[in-house]
Design an enzyme around this catalytic site. Sequence first.
Site, PDB file in Angstrom:
ATOM      1  CG  ASN A 153      -1.785   1.225   1.322  1.00 16.37           C
ATOM      2  OD1 ASN A 153      -1.820   2.018   0.378  1.00 16.37           O
ATOM      3  ND2 ASN A 153      -2.488   1.381   2.425  1.00 16.37           N
TER       4      ASN A 153
ATOM      5  CE  LYS B 173      -0.333   3.306   4.658  1.00 13.72           C
ATOM      6  NZ  LYS B 173      -0.212   3.407   6.084  1.00 13.72           N
TER       7      LYS B 173
ATOM      8  CG  HIS C 170      -5.983   2.083   5.170  1.00  9.17           C
ATOM      9  ND1 HIS C 170      -5.511   3.029   6.042  1.00  9.17           N
ATOM     10  CD2 HIS C 170      -4.991   1.173   5.015  1.00  9.17           C
ATOM     11  CE1 HIS C 170      -4.277   2.702   6.395  1.00  9.17           C
ATOM     12  NE2 HIS C 170      -3.930   1.586   5.786  1.00  9.17           N
TER      13      HIS C 170
ATOM     14  CD  GLU D  51      -2.947   5.611   6.592  1.00 11.58           C
ATOM     15  OE1 GLU D  51      -2.894   5.569   5.350  1.00 11.58           O
ATOM     16  OE2 GLU D  51      -2.071   5.114   7.335  1.00 11.58           O
TER      17      GLU D  51
ATOM     18  CD  GLU E  63      -3.672  -2.108   7.365  1.00 13.30           C
ATOM     19  OE1 GLU E  63      -2.679  -2.477   6.745  1.00 13.30           O
ATOM     20  OE2 GLU E  63      -4.123  -0.951   7.290  1.00 13.30           O
TER      21      GLU E  63
ATOM     22  N   GLY F 124       2.203   2.760  10.871  1.00 15.34           N
ATOM     23  CA  GLY F 124       3.162   3.864  10.728  1.00 15.34           C
ATOM     24  C   GLY F 124       3.829   4.271  12.020  1.00 15.34           C
TER      25      GLY F 124
ATOM     26  CB  SER G 209       4.996  -1.366  12.206  1.00 10.85           C
ATOM     27  OG  SER G 209       4.573  -0.028  12.412  1.00 10.85           O
TER      28      SER G 209
HETATM   29  P1  13P Z   1       2.788   0.745   7.853  1.00 16.08           P
HETATM   30  O1  13P Z   1       3.362  -0.548   7.300  1.00 16.08           O
HETATM   31  O2  13P Z   1       3.534   1.951   7.385  1.00 16.08           O
HETATM   32  O3  13P Z   1       2.632   0.671   9.337  1.00 16.08           O
HETATM   33  O4  13P Z   1       1.325   0.886   7.234  1.00 16.08           O
HETATM   34  C1  13P Z   1       0.466  -0.196   7.296  1.00 16.08           C
HETATM   35  C2  13P Z   1      -0.715   0.095   6.473  1.00 16.08           C
HETATM   36  O5  13P Z   1      -1.469   1.005   6.757  1.00 16.08           O
HETATM   37  C3  13P Z   1      -0.937  -0.727   5.282  1.00 16.08           C
HETATM   38  O6  13P Z   1      -2.170  -0.481   4.723  1.00 16.08           O
END
Ligand code: 13P
Length: 256
Positions: A9, A11, A95, A97, A169, A175, A215
């Site tokens: 992903n 992003k 997601h 976010e 997640e 993150g 992570s």
């Molecule tokens: P990180 O791997 O940066 O923690 O993000 C995970 C994520 O949101 C994947 O969709």
Amino acid sequence: MRRALVAANWKMNLDLPQMRAWVAAARAELTGTLAVDVVVCPPFPYLFPMAKALAECAIRLGAQDAYHETSGAFTGEVSAVMVRETGAAYVILGHSERRHTIGHLEDDRMVNLKLRAVQSVGMTPILCVGETLAQRKASQTLDVLSFQLSAGLSGVRVSSGEQLVIAYEPVWAIGTGLNATAAQAQEAHAHLRAELTRLIGREPAAQVRIIYGGSLKPENANELMGQADVDGGLVGGASLKAETFTRIVRVVSQSG
Ligand code: 13P
């Protein structure tokens, strides 16, 4: 036996030259027959060029979202049909976010509508679920997962494992550099599988991949992937470099 799936992903990161370089490096690294499905999810404007870059390559294309309406006066939105036209086979939905960021605040009903739209045009939704730190501390994790899963799948039929992927997640792990422990991940994944069994039936629930995100790195992938119900990963930060991402793919492939 479920075939593992590892998705990048990206992003809102990387530019077109960087994405092309990533694909070239990942293609060179992931030669031969892979024991895992590999998916890369760029932002919308890059879906077409990435579909071209991935031609004749085992890496599949995915999108980071899709709108539930087919067409019409929805400024700024991109429908599932439009996404499918790019050649994408997967769509990340719900997601955190998008659930929690100001300007989106997607609720479970919206996620459900999008999921139905994505399935109806033959793509595979990757439905993200996960608890916040406050919810974990209040021992609400399993209840949150049950609710997000059943709301996201309301009115949805799944007859085979190809039609759905679930991503666990934990919001506090995204993150942050903090990942769920193997035991925490297995507890959540096993719970999600039990809930899926109730919602879609035993056979499809046994086939659906439940992948972990938060992570995920080459250093922690082995332990997490060793868990019975962890079937791959959704990788954010560590997916931005092809070298790191393909190392995760190798770890997942070897743990299968
Ligand atoms: P990180 O791997 O940066 O923690 O993000 C995970 C994520 O949101 C994947 O969709």
